[in-house]
Design an enzyme around this catalytic site. Structure first.
Site, mmCIF file in Angstrom:
data_model
loop_
_atom_site.group_PDB
_atom_site.id
_atom_site.type_symbol
_atom_site.label_atom_id
_atom_site.label_comp_id
_atom_site.label_asym_id
_atom_site.label_seq_id
_atom_site.Cartn_x
_atom_site.Cartn_y
_atom_site.Cartn_z
ATOM 1 N N LYS A 36 2.385 -27.375 -74.715
ATOM 2 C CA LYS A 36 3.642 -26.660 -75.014
ATOM 3 C C LYS A 36 4.604 -26.756 -73.827
ATOM 4 C CE LYS A 36 1.575 -22.421 -73.253
ATOM 5 N NZ LYS A 36 0.777 -21.226 -73.594
ATOM 6 N N ARG A 134 0.106 -9.326 -77.984
ATOM 7 C CA ARG A 134 1.115 -10.349 -78.222
ATOM 8 C C ARG A 134 0.903 -10.777 -79.667
ATOM 9 N NH1 ARG A 134 1.426 -15.349 -73.956
ATOM 10 N NH2 ARG A 134 0.157 -16.374 -75.522
ATOM 11 N N HIS A 166 -6.798 -14.609 -77.539
ATOM 12 C CA HIS A 166 -6.309 -15.042 -76.220
ATOM 13 C C HIS A 166 -6.503 -13.914 -75.210
ATOM 14 C CE1 HIS A 166 -4.058 -17.676 -73.628
ATOM 15 N NE2 HIS A 166 -2.947 -16.960 -73.596
ATOM 16 N N ARG A 222 -9.195 -23.931 -74.987
ATOM 17 C CA ARG A 222 -7.771 -24.315 -74.962
ATOM 18 C C ARG A 222 -7.311 -24.372 -73.513
ATOM 19 N NH1 ARG A 222 -7.807 -19.717 -78.205
ATOM 20 N NH2 ARG A 222 -6.582 -18.674 -76.588
ATOM 21 N N TYR A 266 24.335 -19.885 -48.111
ATOM 22 C CA TYR A 266 25.036 -18.693 -48.596
ATOM 23 C C TYR A 266 24.452 -17.408 -48.034
ATOM 24 C CZ TYR A 266 27.167 -21.555 -52.302
ATOM 25 O OH TYR A 266 27.870 -22.479 -53.014
ATOM 26 N N CYS A 313 20.487 -23.182 -53.005
ATOM 27 C CA CYS A 313 21.730 -23.216 -53.782
ATOM 28 C C CYS A 313 21.460 -23.856 -55.149
ATOM 29 C CB CYS A 313 22.794 -24.022 -53.044
ATOM 30 S SG CYS A 313 22.967 -23.580 -51.305
ATOM 31 N N ASP A 315 22.410 -26.788 -56.295
ATOM 32 C CA ASP A 315 22.138 -28.227 -56.236
ATOM 33 C C ASP A 315 21.488 -28.672 -54.939
ATOM 34 O OD1 ASP A 315 23.899 -28.425 -58.591
ATOM 35 O OD2 ASP A 315 25.456 -27.972 -57.106
HETATM 36 C C1 PLP Z 1 -0.506 -21.311 -73.067
HETATM 37 C C2 PLP Z 1 -1.699 -20.960 -73.834
HETATM 38 C C3 PLP Z 1 -2.962 -21.471 -73.484
HETATM 39 C C4 PLP Z 1 -3.229 -22.255 -72.225
HETATM 40 O O1 PLP Z 1 -3.397 -21.355 -71.134
HETATM 41 P P1 PLP Z 1 -3.763 -21.891 -69.680
HETATM 42 O O2 PLP Z 1 -3.931 -20.654 -68.884
HETATM 43 O O3 PLP Z 1 -2.591 -22.703 -69.233
HETATM 44 O O4 PLP Z 1 -4.984 -22.703 -69.817
HETATM 45 C C5 PLP Z 1 -4.018 -21.215 -74.333
HETATM 46 N N1 PLP Z 1 -3.848 -20.494 -75.450
HETATM 47 C C6 PLP Z 1 -2.651 -19.948 -75.792
HETATM 48 C C7 PLP Z 1 -2.529 -19.141 -77.009
HETATM 49 C C8 PLP Z 1 -1.542 -20.152 -74.997
HETATM 50 O O5 PLP Z 1 -0.372 -19.604 -75.330
#
Ligand code: PLP
Length: 383
Positions: A36, A134, A166, A222, A266, A313, A315
């Site tokens: 992603k 979530r 998750h 994952r 700055y 800054c 750039d």
């Molecule tokens: C982003 C994400 C992951 C990957 O997490 P990492 O900590 O980068 O391994 C796995 N599952 C879900 C649902 C995520 O949103």
């Protein structure tokens, strides 16, 4: 030879392949490489290809658009996505054979309509919220989601291919929330099984849990950040040989002497106390370099780390060359794999009060072009 780019990101695809292989070996179960947010800034499609070459059985993305882009790039393997709003183009997702995550019966209703439109059986995964608050069904609404899913499966609308959740705190392995979430996940699996669901994959672990919590590996892990060679739990993981895949570099644009009392950048937040040499690096927050890293981060010039002076800054940023002879056009490495003594994305994260995820994702979505190298097939490649 082309002149060196003003600033660029160099991504070593061999590092991605290496990391995916390491994760598959450590996990001992199939791996979903999470790509992603444009592959955490590394480029979604090239990273996905490299991950597949290294054996990633699944790819994971947040949005349907991302998943459809992977299909359009020619990827024919299993792809899971998990973030939609009502009215989303489920038709395209069903037609593309994506695994679609559902959090609510309402989402299943929308998927059912798409099944009618496309005439294809959908692939559906159910997500239980075990404590992140979530996406996902809360435990109280889980039995109803499972029932609705079972009913649609019996009717032939879809196959429930997975059940997942998750973690909130897997980078802190001693946090009791991890045990509680895993227990809640096991309860959700029991409910689903009792209702007659037989998912092909049950999955809970992200990168940190993959490395630190073997009991959470189930049928699939994952892995996002570790696939890019960054440590998901700095200070907690050890002995895992991950290779950072991204190097961010620039060419020194200008070198000048400053006198004691001269202020840099700055807001005059840094003032020279002794005569020194300042180097102008042509990248800034418009390129995804965190503004908060001003006066904290370091870069590699020649073979030495040099401190960033003053504010970053839009750039440009300024580094202290501390009186050494350097010339415009010389290479400045913001971060890389650390093997040359230079900073890493983790060092930049610590200098900017954030995590390495944000460093690579933001730099990778800024203005710097990406260049791909492969240190396995071309060991001489200037990475
Ligand atoms: C982003 C994400 C992951 C990957 O997490 P990492 O900590 O980068 O391994 C796995 N599952 C879900 C649902 C995520 O949103």
């Amino acid at each position: 030879m082309l002149p060196a780019a003003r600033a660029e990101i160099v991504v070593d695809l061999a590092a991605i392949r290496h990391n995916v292989r390491v994760l598959r070996e450590v996990a001992g179960v199939p791996v979903m490489t999470v790509v992603k947010a444009d592959g955490y800034g590394h480029g979604m499609v090239p990273v996905a290809r490299a991950a597949r070459e290294a054996g990633a059985e699944w790819l994971g993305v947040a949005t349907l658009d991302e998943a459809l882009e992977l299909r359009a790039s020619g990827d024919t393997g299993r792809i899971l996505c998990w973030l939609y709003v009502p009215g989303e183009e489920y038709d395209a997702g069903v037609a593309a054979g994506l695994d679609l995550t559902a959090y609510t019966p309402a989402e299943l209703d929308e998927i059912e309509e798409s099944v009618g439109d496309t005439g294809r059986t959908a692939l559906v995964q159910l997500k239980i919220d075990t404590g992140l608050s979530r996406g996902g069904a809360s435990p109280a609404s889980w039995p109803a989601l499972v029932e609705r899913a079972r009913e649609g499966e019996r009717a032939g609308h879809w196959k429930v291919t997975g059940i997942w959740s998750h973690f909130s705190s897997s980078d802190e392995p001693d946090d009791p929330a991890n045990d509680a979430q895993e227990a809640s996940f096991r309860w959700a699996l029991t409910v689903a099984e009792a209702a007659g669901l037989r998912p092909e994959v049950r999955h809970l672990a992200n990168s940190a849990a993959t490395l630190l919590r073997p009991s959470s590996r189930f049928d699939l892990v994952r892995c996002g950040i570790a696939s890019y060679g960054l440590d998901p739990a700095p200070g907690e993981t050890s002995g895992v040989d991950l290779w950072p895949a991204m190097t961010a570099r620039a060419s020194l644009a200008l070198v000048k002497d400053v006198e004691p009392g001269d202020a840099v950048s700055y807001g005059r937040t840094w003032i020279a106390e002794t005569p020194t040499t300042i180097g102008l690096v042509p990248v800034g927050y418009g390129d995804g370099v965190p503004r908060r890293s001003g006066n904290h981060a370091e870069v590699l010039v020649g073979d030495r780390r040099r401190p960033v002076r003053g504010r970053v800054c839009m750039d440009q940023l300024l580094v202290d060359l501390e009186g050494e002879e350097h010339r415009p056009g010389e290479d400045v490495e913001l971060f890389g794999d650390g093997h040359d003594g230079g900073p890493t994305a983790q060092d930049w994260a610590e200098a900017s009060d954030t995590i390495s995820y944000e460093i690579v994702t933001r730099i990778g979505s800024g203005r710097m072009p990406r260049r791909y190298v492969d240190s396995e097939t071309d060991p001489g490649a200037p990475a």
